[in-house]
Design an enzyme around this catalytic site. Structure first.
Site, PDB file in Angstrom:
ATOM      1  CE  LYS A   1      -1.186   0.115   4.960  1.00  0.00           C
ATOM      2  NZ  LYS A   1      -2.343  -0.013   5.861  1.00  0.00           N
TER       3      LYS A   1
ATOM      4  N   GLY B   1      -9.552  -4.196  17.937  1.00  0.00           N
ATOM      5  CA  GLY B   1      -9.410  -3.604  16.612  1.00  0.00           C
ATOM      6  C   GLY B   1     -10.199  -4.250  15.487  1.00  0.00           C
TER       7      GLY B   1
ATOM      8  CB  ALA C   1       5.260   6.659  17.581  1.00  0.00           C
TER       9      ALA C   1
HETATM   10  P1  ATR Z   1       2.511  -1.102  12.667  1.00  0.00           P
HETATM   11  O1  ATR Z   1       2.501  -0.880  11.183  1.00  0.00           O
HETATM   12  O2  ATR Z   1       1.649  -2.219  13.118  1.00  0.00           O
HETATM   13  O3  ATR Z   1       2.286   0.161  13.427  1.00  0.00           O
HETATM   14  P2  ATR Z   1       5.315  -0.807  13.299  1.00  0.00           P
HETATM   15  O4  ATR Z   1       5.388   0.400  12.411  1.00  0.00           O
HETATM   16  O5  ATR Z   1       6.438  -1.788  13.252  1.00  0.00           O
HETATM   17  O6  ATR Z   1       3.984  -1.638  13.016  1.00  0.00           O
HETATM   18  O7  ATR Z   1       5.134  -0.278  14.818  1.00  0.00           O
HETATM   19  C1  ATR Z   1       5.152  -1.109  15.918  1.00  0.00           C
HETATM   20  C2  ATR Z   1       4.923  -0.293  17.181  1.00  0.00           C
HETATM   21  O8  ATR Z   1       4.989  -1.171  18.318  1.00  0.00           O
HETATM   22  C3  ATR Z   1       5.968   0.788  17.422  1.00  0.00           C
HETATM   23  O9  ATR Z   1       5.377   1.833  18.154  1.00  0.00           O
HETATM   24  C4  ATR Z   1       6.993   0.039  18.271  1.00  0.00           C
HETATM   25  O10 ATR Z   1       7.826   0.861  19.054  1.00  0.00           O
HETATM   26  P3  ATR Z   1       9.195   1.469  18.409  1.00  0.00           P
HETATM   27  O11 ATR Z   1       8.770   2.601  17.553  1.00  0.00           O
HETATM   28  O12 ATR Z   1       9.997   1.865  19.577  1.00  0.00           O
HETATM   29  O13 ATR Z   1       9.816   0.335  17.619  1.00  0.00           O
HETATM   30  C5  ATR Z   1       6.084  -0.750  19.155  1.00  0.00           C
HETATM   31  N1  ATR Z   1       6.777  -1.928  19.719  1.00  0.00           N
HETATM   32  C6  ATR Z   1       7.094  -3.072  19.065  1.00  0.00           C
HETATM   33  N2  ATR Z   1       7.726  -3.925  19.888  1.00  0.00           N
HETATM   34  C7  ATR Z   1       7.848  -3.311  21.094  1.00  0.00           C
HETATM   35  C8  ATR Z   1       8.385  -3.659  22.358  1.00  0.00           C
HETATM   36  N3  ATR Z   1       8.983  -4.846  22.561  1.00  0.00           N
HETATM   37  N4  ATR Z   1       8.292  -2.763  23.367  1.00  0.00           N
HETATM   38  C9  ATR Z   1       7.712  -1.563  23.183  1.00  0.00           C
HETATM   39  N5  ATR Z   1       7.155  -1.173  22.012  1.00  0.00           N
HETATM   40  C10 ATR Z   1       7.220  -2.025  20.988  1.00  0.00           C
END
Ligand code: ATR
Length: 284
Positions: free
Chosen positions: A47, A226, A114
């Protein structure tokens, strides 16, 4: 859900899933156009790339920098054109409205995450005129970037990076924490108590009730997962393709049956239930 919707409205259409390699996306879009498909859905990473491949972009696609829905439409000269849309952000608001009965204008929201989903949610919440938006993310710099973008684009919204000290209306999880059973909670309860919120929403829908939602329920928050987001981005796409009002009830029923029955059968084998497999789905 789309096939259930076609059946409910008696439309002679089918929604099918196709695995398309990213390098073949342009050819797949051209092929679908040549075969008179009504349209396509696309998910990550397609996308983001399809944005460059449409003949025309709806403002929704321009706003969100991504195309999750394409409609093929004939112009005045009879040439078929591909028009790119984005229905994801509308899905968030429609679900908060339908599932939590929450109208966002004037509310105070804590948004966790984020990444891609978090950024879209933050900007959409700001565009809906929430009064205060608190952004928390493991990588604080990403939350700061979104906060700055909101300050630029939606100056009437008060945006903060960090936890609120007082009561808020909604806490929303847009991180991927909760997809796996061993994941910790996406928030630090030393800094924020669920008792400070009235509503809690988790973008994850599989499992149906994450530890985040369980904790929120315990604290008497009104909760939703969701699934409604997935439903409503689909309902909006359905309306774009067919020009008819989407039969949302039938679509929800089909979605629940598919997702929760299958996940019971297959245990925790499901892929990320927040961002789906990279494949293009089409229907005629
Ligand atoms: P999506 O498209 O589903 O939003 P993404 O862009 O990979 O997927 O985002 C994943 C989110 O989960 C991010 O906010 C990530 O935090 P970071 O920006 O610090 O990577 C968060 N996330 C993933 N694993 C995490 C963890 N173990 N602890 C805290 N936050 C996590």
């Amino acid at each position: 859900m789309h096939n259930a919707a076609f059946a409910a409205l008696g439309l002679d259409c089918r929604y099918l899933a196709f695995e398309v390699e990213l390098k073949h996306l342009q050819a797949a879009i051209q092929g679908a156009k040549a075969m008179h498909f009504l349209g396509l859905n696309l998910t990550v990473p397609h996308k983001l790339v399809a944005f460059e491949m449409c003949d025309q972009l709806d403002p929704s696609a321009i706003t969100w920098n991504a195309v999750n829905t394409i409609k093929f439409e004939k112009d005045a000269e009879g040439r078929v054109r591909s028009i790119g849309y984005n229905t994801d952000a509308d899905g968030i608001v429609a679900s908060l409205h339908e599932d939590l009965k929450l109208k966002l204008a004037g509310t105070k929201v804590l948004l966790l995450g984020a990444g891609g989903a978090g950024r879209t949610a933050a900007l959409k919440l700001a565009s809906e005129n929430v009064a205060q938006l608190f952004l928390v993310n493991r990588t604080q710099g990403k939350a700061e970037e979104i906060a700055n973008e909101i300050r630029r684009r939606f100056p009437s919204v008060s945006v903060f990076v960090g936890y609120p000290a007082d009561k808020i209306d909604l806490i929303l999880n847009a991180t991927s924490l909760g997809l796996k059973p061993e994941d910790p909670l996406p928030l630090d309860e030393a800094h924020f108590s669920f008792k400070q919120a009235r509503y809690a929403y988790d973008m994850i829908y599989r499992p149906a009730e994450t530890p985040f939602l369980q904790a929120a329920k315990k604290a008497k928050c009104k909760t939703a997962n969701g699934l409604g987001m997935l439903l409503h981005q689909g309902a909006r796409a359905f309306e774009i393709w067919t020009g008819q009002k989407a039969p949302v009830k039938e679509m929800r029923k089909a979605l629940e049956k598919e997702i929760y029955k299958n996940s019971l059968k297959t245990g925790a084998k499901s892929p990320s239930a927040k961002s789906h497999h990279p494949k293009a789905k089409t229907h005629k």
